[in-house]
Motif scaffolding. Structure first.
Motif, mmCIF file in Angstrom:
data_model
loop_
_atom_site.group_PDB
_atom_site.id
_atom_site.type_symbol
_atom_site.label_atom_id
_atom_site.label_comp_id
_atom_site.label_asym_id
_atom_site.label_seq_id
_atom_site.Cartn_x
_atom_site.Cartn_y
_atom_site.Cartn_z
ATOM 1 N N CYS A 50 0.796 -1.261 -0.010
ATOM 2 C CA CYS A 50 0.061 0.100 0.031
ATOM 3 C C CYS A 50 0.834 1.195 -0.258
ATOM 4 O O CYS A 50 0.687 2.110 -0.670
ATOM 5 C CB CYS A 50 -0.824 0.066 1.282
ATOM 6 S SG CYS A 50 -2.190 -1.248 1.297
ATOM 7 N N PHE A 51 1.920 1.216 0.961
ATOM 8 C CA PHE A 51 3.003 2.587 0.831
ATOM 9 C C PHE A 51 3.534 2.706 -0.352
ATOM 10 O O PHE A 51 3.849 3.789 -0.765
ATOM 11 C CB PHE A 51 3.725 2.253 2.296
ATOM 12 C CG PHE A 51 3.164 2.819 3.439
ATOM 13 C CD1 PHE A 51 3.699 3.892 4.015
ATOM 14 C CD2 PHE A 51 1.923 2.241 4.183
ATOM 15 C CE1 PHE A 51 3.004 4.594 5.316
ATOM 16 C CE2 PHE A 51 1.516 2.754 5.102
ATOM 17 C CZ PHE A 51 2.065 3.850 5.751
ATOM 18 N N ARG A 52 3.960 1.596 -1.087
ATOM 19 C CA ARG A 52 4.667 1.839 -2.366
ATOM 20 C C ARG A 52 3.701 2.336 -3.392
ATOM 21 O O ARG A 52 4.084 3.193 -4.119
ATOM 22 C CB ARG A 52 5.159 0.384 -3.023
ATOM 23 C CG ARG A 52 5.930 0.244 -4.184
ATOM 24 C CD ARG A 52 6.213 -0.968 -4.788
ATOM 25 N NE ARG A 52 4.774 -1.520 -5.420
ATOM 26 C CZ ARG A 52 4.439 -1.336 -6.646
ATOM 27 N NH1 ARG A 52 4.979 -0.458 -7.326
ATOM 28 N NH2 ARG A 52 3.404 -2.026 -6.905
ATOM 29 N N GLN A 53 2.395 1.800 -3.484
ATOM 30 C CA GLN A 53 1.390 2.344 -4.277
ATOM 31 C C GLN A 53 1.154 3.878 -3.910
ATOM 32 O O GLN A 53 1.012 4.630 -4.964
ATOM 33 C CB GLN A 53 0.339 1.646 -4.529
ATOM 34 C CG GLN A 53 0.637 -0.031 -5.052
ATOM 35 C CD GLN A 53 -0.642 -0.741 -5.352
ATOM 36 O OE1 GLN A 53 -1.668 0.013 -5.740
ATOM 37 N NE2 GLN A 53 -0.444 -1.956 -5.289
ATOM 38 N N GLU A 54 0.949 4.137 -2.750
ATOM 39 C CA GLU A 54 0.230 5.448 -2.339
ATOM 40 C C GLU A 54 1.530 6.445 -2.234
ATOM 41 O O GLU A 54 1.359 7.615 -2.569
ATOM 42 C CB GLU A 54 -0.494 5.566 -0.991
ATOM 43 C CG GLU A 54 -1.657 4.569 -1.063
ATOM 44 C CD GLU A 54 -2.769 5.184 -1.875
ATOM 45 O OE1 GLU A 54 -2.877 6.544 -2.104
ATOM 46 O OE2 GLU A 54 -3.487 4.512 -2.781
ATOM 47 N N HIS A 55 2.784 6.034 -1.724
ATOM 48 C CA HIS A 55 3.551 6.920 -1.276
ATOM 49 C C HIS A 55 5.213 6.726 -2.222
ATOM 50 O O HIS A 55 5.939 7.554 -2.076
ATOM 51 C CB HIS A 55 3.840 7.098 0.112
ATOM 52 C CG HIS A 55 2.896 7.349 0.893
ATOM 53 N ND1 HIS A 55 2.084 8.494 0.797
ATOM 54 C CD2 HIS A 55 1.963 6.450 1.956
ATOM 55 C CE1 HIS A 55 1.292 8.554 1.773
ATOM 56 N NE2 HIS A 55 1.145 6.988 2.247
ATOM 57 N N GLY A 56 4.948 5.599 -3.214
ATOM 58 C CA GLY A 56 6.275 5.410 -3.827
ATOM 59 C C GLY A 56 7.586 4.956 -2.839
ATOM 60 O O GLY A 56 8.755 4.902 -3.224
ATOM 61 N N LEU A 57 7.174 4.432 -1.714
ATOM 62 C CA LEU A 57 8.000 3.603 -0.686
ATOM 63 C C LEU A 57 8.509 2.398 -1.405
ATOM 64 O O LEU A 57 7.908 1.675 -1.449
ATOM 65 C CB LEU A 57 7.580 3.537 0.587
ATOM 66 C CG LEU A 57 8.478 2.900 1.807
ATOM 67 C CD1 LEU A 57 9.540 3.876 1.875
ATOM 68 C CD2 LEU A 57 7.880 2.758 2.921
ATOM 69 N N ASN A 58 9.821 2.372 -1.729
ATOM 70 C CA ASN A 58 10.417 1.106 -2.245
ATOM 71 C C ASN A 58 10.656 0.162 -1.129
ATOM 72 O O ASN A 58 11.180 0.641 0.120
ATOM 73 C CB ASN A 58 11.722 1.477 -2.841
ATOM 74 C CG ASN A 58 11.847 2.240 -4.003
ATOM 75 O OD1 ASN A 58 10.871 1.943 -4.909
ATOM 76 N ND2 ASN A 58 12.702 3.273 -4.334
ATOM 77 N N TYR A 59 10.494 -1.198 -1.398
ATOM 78 C CA TYR A 59 10.883 -2.042 -0.263
ATOM 79 C C TYR A 59 11.207 -3.550 -0.731
ATOM 80 O O TYR A 59 10.886 -3.694 -1.911
ATOM 81 C CB TYR A 59 9.577 -2.233 0.734
ATOM 82 C CG TYR A 59 8.273 -2.835 0.022
ATOM 83 C CD1 TYR A 59 8.170 -4.441 -0.003
ATOM 84 C CD2 TYR A 59 7.322 -2.541 -0.932
ATOM 85 C CE1 TYR A 59 7.274 -5.103 -0.743
ATOM 86 C CE2 TYR A 59 6.324 -3.041 -1.436
ATOM 87 C CZ TYR A 59 6.158 -4.412 -1.496
ATOM 88 O OH TYR A 59 5.235 -5.073 -2.135
ATOM 89 N N THR A 60 11.527 -4.229 0.032
ATOM 90 C CA THR A 60 11.916 -5.862 -0.207
ATOM 91 C C THR A 60 11.521 -6.151 1.198
ATOM 92 O O THR A 60 11.816 -6.157 2.187
ATOM 93 C CB THR A 60 13.397 -5.837 -0.322
ATOM 94 O OG1 THR A 60 13.841 -4.976 -1.549
ATOM 95 C CG2 THR A 60 13.576 -7.432 -0.686
#
Length: 319
Positions: A156-166
């Protein structure tokens, strides 16, 4: 890179800190020391004694250190505690993690790596199968549910805020500095008891006297290496298993450690422990493809046993 490690005074987090400092990164450790140890925080790392549930304290640490990346290892990691106190588990693993995520967004953190769980999320893995990241998740404990929830929040945070994650889904991690307290500490428990000449118990897989549950034991060096690679953006997958793909029973673990430590102790059969998964095994082919071979159980246990033996000798000489 400016790396902030939550839970960095713990077993896994402190090894990540060591590697990050060796790479020349600026490192901060955020830990409330509820299970971590202050002596595990390496020299050269900034230390914040902070509970991830305390949002204002988390924000103050971020504001002071200004991380560009976050390794989120802090967690309530006991399945038994999560069953007994699901609200506590959720407060730490979900609300605490949301504090880290929202603060990361506010401070424009470039990447976050999240320590998730392979065994608890996948549940029972049938004979002949290794659970890949496409294996249907079956999070049946509150602990597994909280970890799986954070994985979904990250997307959700990747889609809403562009937060890259693994997301790194760990097998059963073992190695130097492992704490014997808690369910994942069987290697540390066995090392300490064998060195003390005390008996050890093998919890049954199904019936008392069998070889015990099957697990994918992964050495701490491989876990730390995967975290560093993910932080550097060298893992393109958003979810990756961190294991070996090799199964080991509890009895095999006991036998290898006795051989390695050159000691023989009494191995007692024990009842099946309530809630134990009988077979947990990860498909780690993608990890090997990306980062190369992982340590074998024999090599990893040899290094671990040597560390516990040296520590026991130091303790004896100190007295």
């Amino acid at each position: 890179m400016r790396l902030l490690i939550t839970g960095g005074a713990g077993f896994i987090g402190s090894h990540i800190a060591d590697r990050a400092l060796a790479n020349g990164w600026d490192v901060a450790v955020l830990d409330d020391l509820s299970s971590g140890r202050r002596e595990n925080v390496p020299d050269g790392a900034t230390f914040f004694q902070t509970d991830i549930r305390d949002k204002s304290a988390v924000e103050a640490a971020f504001a002071e250190f200004r991380p560009t990346a976050v390794s989120h290892q802090a967690a309530q990691a006991s399945v038994a505690i999560s069953v007994r106190e699901p609200q506590l588990d959720a407060a730490i693993n979900i609300t605490g993690s949301l504090n880290i995520l929202t603060t990361s967004v506010a401070h424009k953190v470039e990447r976050i790596v999240f320590a998730s769980t392979g065994g608890a999320i996948y549940g029972e893995v049938p004979e002949g199968i290794r659970a890949g990241t496409d294996f249907n998740p079956v999070p049946i404990s509150p602990y597994a549910c909280s970890k799986f929830a954070v994985e979904k929040y990250l997307e959700c945070f990747r889609q809403e805020h562009g937060l890259n994650y693994t997301v790194l889904r760990y097998g059963n991690v073992y190695g130097p500095r492992q704490d014997p307290h808690g369910e994942a500490g069987v290697v540390a428990i066995f090392c300490n008891r064998i060195l003390a000449g005390e008996s050890i118990a093998v919890n049954a897989k199904r019936e008392v006297g069998d070889a015990g549950c099957i697990r994918d034991y992964v050495f701490i060096d491989d876990v730390a290496k995967a975290n560093i690679a993910a932080l550097e953006g060298r893992i393109p997958d958003q979810i990756l298993n961190v294991g070996t793909g090799s199964e080991t029973t509890t009895r095999q673990l006991a036998d290898i450690l006795q051989q390695t430590l050159k000691r023989t102790i009494e191995v007692l059969p024990n009842e099946k422990r309530a809630g134990d998964i009988e077979r947990s095994l990860l498909n780690a082919d993608r990890l090997v493809e990306l980062l190369g071979p992982v340590a074998t159980i024999n090599d990893g246990l040899a290094a671990t046993a040597d560390w516990f033996e040296q520590r026991a000798k130091s303790a004896q000489s100190a007295t």
